[in-house]
Design a protein around this motif. Structure first.
Motif, PDB file in Angstrom:
ATOM      1  N   PRO A  28       0.798  -1.232   0.000  1.00 26.28           N
ATOM      2  CA  PRO A  28       0.000   0.000   0.000  1.00 26.28           C
ATOM      3  C   PRO A  28       0.829   1.279   0.000  1.00 26.28           C
ATOM      4  CG  PRO A  28      -0.892  -1.570   1.581  1.00 26.28           C
ATOM      5  CD  PRO A  28       0.422  -2.109   1.131  1.00 26.28           C
ATOM      6  N   TYR A  29       2.088   1.199   0.420  1.00 27.13           N
ATOM      7  CA  TYR A  29       2.906   2.397   0.501  1.00 27.13           C
ATOM      8  C   TYR A  29       3.648   2.697  -0.794  1.00 27.13           C
ATOM      9  CZ  TYR A  29       1.795   1.702   5.350  1.00 27.13           C
ATOM     10  OH  TYR A  29       1.103   1.517   6.516  1.00 27.13           O
ATOM     11  N   VAL A  30       3.629   1.763  -1.733  1.00 24.81           N
ATOM     12  CA  VAL A  30       4.286   2.004  -3.019  1.00 24.81           C
ATOM     13  C   VAL A  30       3.609   3.126  -3.798  1.00 24.81           C
ATOM     14  CG1 VAL A  30       4.887   0.992  -5.245  1.00 24.81           C
ATOM     15  CG2 VAL A  30       5.226  -0.336  -3.151  1.00 24.81           C
ATOM     16  N   PRO A  31       2.268   3.073  -4.003  1.00 27.12           N
ATOM     17  CA  PRO A  31       1.636   4.204  -4.701  1.00 27.12           C
ATOM     18  C   PRO A  31       1.751   5.503  -3.915  1.00 27.12           C
ATOM     19  CG  PRO A  31      -0.024   2.664  -3.851  1.00 27.12           C
ATOM     20  CD  PRO A  31       1.292   2.002  -3.722  1.00 27.12           C
ATOM     21  N   GLN A  32       1.743   5.415  -2.575  1.00 25.28           N
ATOM     22  CA  GLN A  32       1.907   6.621  -1.760  1.00 25.28           C
ATOM     23  C   GLN A  32       3.272   7.258  -2.009  1.00 25.28           C
ATOM     24  OE1 GLN A  32      -0.564   7.641   1.012  1.00 25.28           O
ATOM     25  NE2 GLN A  32       0.476   9.419   0.202  1.00 25.28           N
ATOM     26  N   TYR A  33       4.303   6.426  -2.053  1.00 28.95           N
ATOM     27  CA  TYR A  33       5.663   6.907  -2.305  1.00 28.95           C
ATOM     28  C   TYR A  33       5.752   7.559  -3.689  1.00 28.95           C
ATOM     29  CZ  TYR A  33      10.788   6.757  -2.524  1.00 28.95           C
ATOM     30  OH  TYR A  33      12.117   7.090  -2.645  1.00 28.95           O
ATOM     31  N   ARG A  34       5.161   6.905  -4.667  1.00 28.59           N
ATOM     32  CA  ARG A  34       5.208   7.435  -6.034  1.00 28.59           C
ATOM     33  C   ARG A  34       4.445   8.750  -6.146  1.00 28.59           C
ATOM     34  NH1 ARG A  34       3.722   2.776 -10.214  1.00 28.59           N
ATOM     35  NH2 ARG A  34       4.272   4.474 -11.633  1.00 28.59           N
ATOM     36  N   ASP A  35       3.306   8.852  -5.455  1.00 29.02           N
ATOM     37  CA  ASP A  35       2.520  10.086  -5.491  1.00 29.02           C
ATOM     38  C   ASP A  35       3.292  11.250  -4.882  1.00 29.02           C
ATOM     39  OD1 ASP A  35       0.427   8.885  -6.756  1.00 29.02           O
ATOM     40  OD2 ASP A  35      -0.798   8.609  -4.950  1.00 29.02           O
ATOM     41  N   ILE A  36       3.985  10.985  -3.772  1.00 27.35           N
ATOM     42  CA  ILE A  36       4.748  12.049  -3.127  1.00 27.35           C
ATOM     43  C   ILE A  36       5.892  12.505  -4.028  1.00 27.35           C
ATOM     44  CG2 ILE A  36       6.253  12.598  -1.169  1.00 27.35           C
ATOM     45  CD1 ILE A  36       4.521  10.715   0.527  1.00 27.35           C
ATOM     46  N   ARG A  50       5.953  12.295  -7.273  1.00 26.99           N
ATOM     47  CA  ARG A  50       5.393  12.946  -8.461  1.00 26.99           C
ATOM     48  C   ARG A  50       4.903  14.352  -8.162  1.00 26.99           C
ATOM     49  NH1 ARG A  50       0.267  13.171  -9.982  1.00 26.99           N
ATOM     50  NH2 ARG A  50      -0.288  11.535  -8.471  1.00 26.99           N
ATOM     51  N   THR A  51       4.211  14.524  -7.034  1.00 22.98           N
ATOM     52  CA  THR A  51       3.615  15.819  -6.701  1.00 22.98           C
ATOM     53  C   THR A  51       4.540  16.708  -5.883  1.00 22.98           C
ATOM     54  OG1 THR A  51       2.608  14.950  -4.666  1.00 22.98           O
ATOM     55  CG2 THR A  51       1.327  14.772  -6.703  1.00 22.98           C
ATOM     56  N   GLN A  52       5.605  16.107  -5.308  1.00 20.73           N
ATOM     57  CA  GLN A  52       6.485  16.843  -4.400  1.00 20.73           C
ATOM     58  C   GLN A  52       5.672  17.506  -3.279  1.00 20.73           C
ATOM     59  OE1 GLN A  52      10.172  17.133  -4.453  1.00 20.73           O
ATOM     60  NE2 GLN A  52       9.530  15.235  -5.454  1.00 20.73           N
ATOM     61  N   CYS A  85       9.744  12.009   2.612  1.00 17.07           N
ATOM     62  CA  CYS A  85       8.880  13.034   3.194  1.00 17.07           C
ATOM     63  C   CYS A  85       9.686  14.186   3.776  1.00 17.07           C
ATOM     64  CB  CYS A  85       7.988  12.424   4.274  1.00 17.07           C
ATOM     65  SG  CYS A  85       6.704  11.325   3.647  1.00 17.07           S
ATOM     66  N   THR A  86      10.813  13.871   4.411  1.00 14.32           N
ATOM     67  CA  THR A  86      11.658  14.910   4.994  1.00 14.32           C
ATOM     68  C   THR A  86      12.262  15.781   3.904  1.00 14.32           C
ATOM     69  OG1 THR A  86      12.199  13.433   6.833  1.00 14.32           O
ATOM     70  CG2 THR A  86      13.599  15.357   6.525  1.00 14.32           C
ATOM     71  N   GLU A  87      12.769  15.149   2.856  1.00  6.90           N
ATOM     72  CA  GLU A  87      13.363  15.913   1.750  1.00  6.90           C
ATOM     73  C   GLU A  87      12.333  16.817   1.092  1.00  6.90           C
ATOM     74  OE1 GLU A  87      14.922  12.883  -0.742  1.00  6.90           O
ATOM     75  OE2 GLU A  87      16.768  12.607   0.422  1.00  6.90           O
ATOM     76  N   VAL A  88      11.127  16.298   0.868  1.00  6.23           N
ATOM     77  CA  VAL A  88      10.074  17.086   0.217  1.00  6.23           C
ATOM     78  C   VAL A  88       9.630  18.235   1.117  1.00  6.23           C
ATOM     79  CG1 VAL A  88       7.673  17.013  -0.566  1.00  6.23           C
ATOM     80  CG2 VAL A  88       9.267  15.218  -1.268  1.00  6.23           C
TER      81      VAL A  88
END
Length: 271
Positions: A32-40, A42-44, A95-98
């Motif tokens: 479930p965290y794979v699409p979440q990671y990709r969304d973050i 992609r959207t920054q 998340c920290t980098e973004v």
């Protein structure tokens, strides 16, 4: 004779199914965290994901690994914890980098606006784990601070476990705390939905993936004879997931009027 003739097919088939179930157990939790990671990426934008989900899962899986030293359980469950810890660290890093990049961009815009108006802008200070400021806990400015916190917790918990490993009460309590922490992962989301009377910003696909994954995990616990703590807390996770789905259905049928307030990030569970 017929039964013996089928053994050559049934035995490898059973082994294949067993391997497949073990692989699903090891890697299914992180899916479930794979699409979440990709969304973050992609959207920054990491506002839709609370890093406290990483905190909860890191604590739960570190405690589960320590529990294994006191009471051995299925190897796939041990590997699942190791994979989940690595996944949560990757989520924290992104998340920290973004977040830091977005804060830096916002600060630059503030400086530009202040220059045009001859105003002074207050620069936010760097937040560090070693500051030991409870107001900034788990909201640090560098990924290394999160790593330091995880290592410190692991060291303290590991030392206490080493000293108390011969105590059956301690070991069983450790196992219960490990799975109970993970089982409570959806409760903040449940509370947030109830407080706002809305599931806006929550991904229904994600909740469906949690529900199916938790149901599979609980069935695996029961069939493999895992410690009782695993099965009980697995059932609790499924009930929480179903309650969140029930909220989504209820609020969709009776939507609330949009309130004029700031948009809050999604709850503790990754959305």
């Amino acid at each position: 004779m017929e039964a013996e003739g089928l053994d050559w097919l049934l035995v490898p088939l059973h082994q294949l199914v067993s391997w497949g179930a073990a692989a699903a157990m090891v890697f299914g939790g992180v899916v479930p965290y794979v699409p979440q990671y990709r969304d973050i990426r992609r959207t920054q934008n990491a506002d839709g994901f609370s890093t406290y989900v990483c905190l909860v899962l890191l604590v739960a899986n570190i405690l589960r690994i320590l529990f294994w030293f006191g009471r051995r359980f299925e190897s796939p469950l041990l590997w699942q914890s190791a994979i989940m810890i690595l996944t949560m660290l990757l989520m924290l890093k992104l998340c920290t980098e973004v977040r830091v990049a977005n804060e830096l961009n916002a600060r630059r815009r503030s400086f530009a606006a202040a220059d045009s108006k001859d105003e002074e802008v207050k620069v936010a200070s760097r937040r560090s784990f070693l500051d030991f400021d409870p107001h900034h806990f788990w909201q640090w400015s560098s990924f290394s601070d999160y790593v330091q916190c995880v290592l410190a917790f692991t060291g303290v918990a590991g030392y206490i476990t080493y000293l108390s490993i011969d105590s059956t009460l301690f070991v069983e309590t450790l196992g219960f705390l490990a799975v109970l922490t993970e089982a409570m992962l959806g409760v903040p989301q449940l509370y947030r939905n109830h407080r706002h009377q809305s599931t806006e910003g929550m991904s229904i696909k994600m909740v469906l993936m949690w529900t199916s994954g938790d149901a599979f995990k609980t069935a695996y616990f029961l069939l493999k004879g895992a410690p009782l703590q695993f099965s009980v807390c697995g059932l609790l996770q499924v009930l929480v997931d179903l309650a969140i789905l029930g909220q989504a259905y209820a609020f969709a049928r009776h939507p609330q009027k949009p309130a004029l307030h700031a948009v809050h990030p999604a709850g503790t569970k990754a959305l």
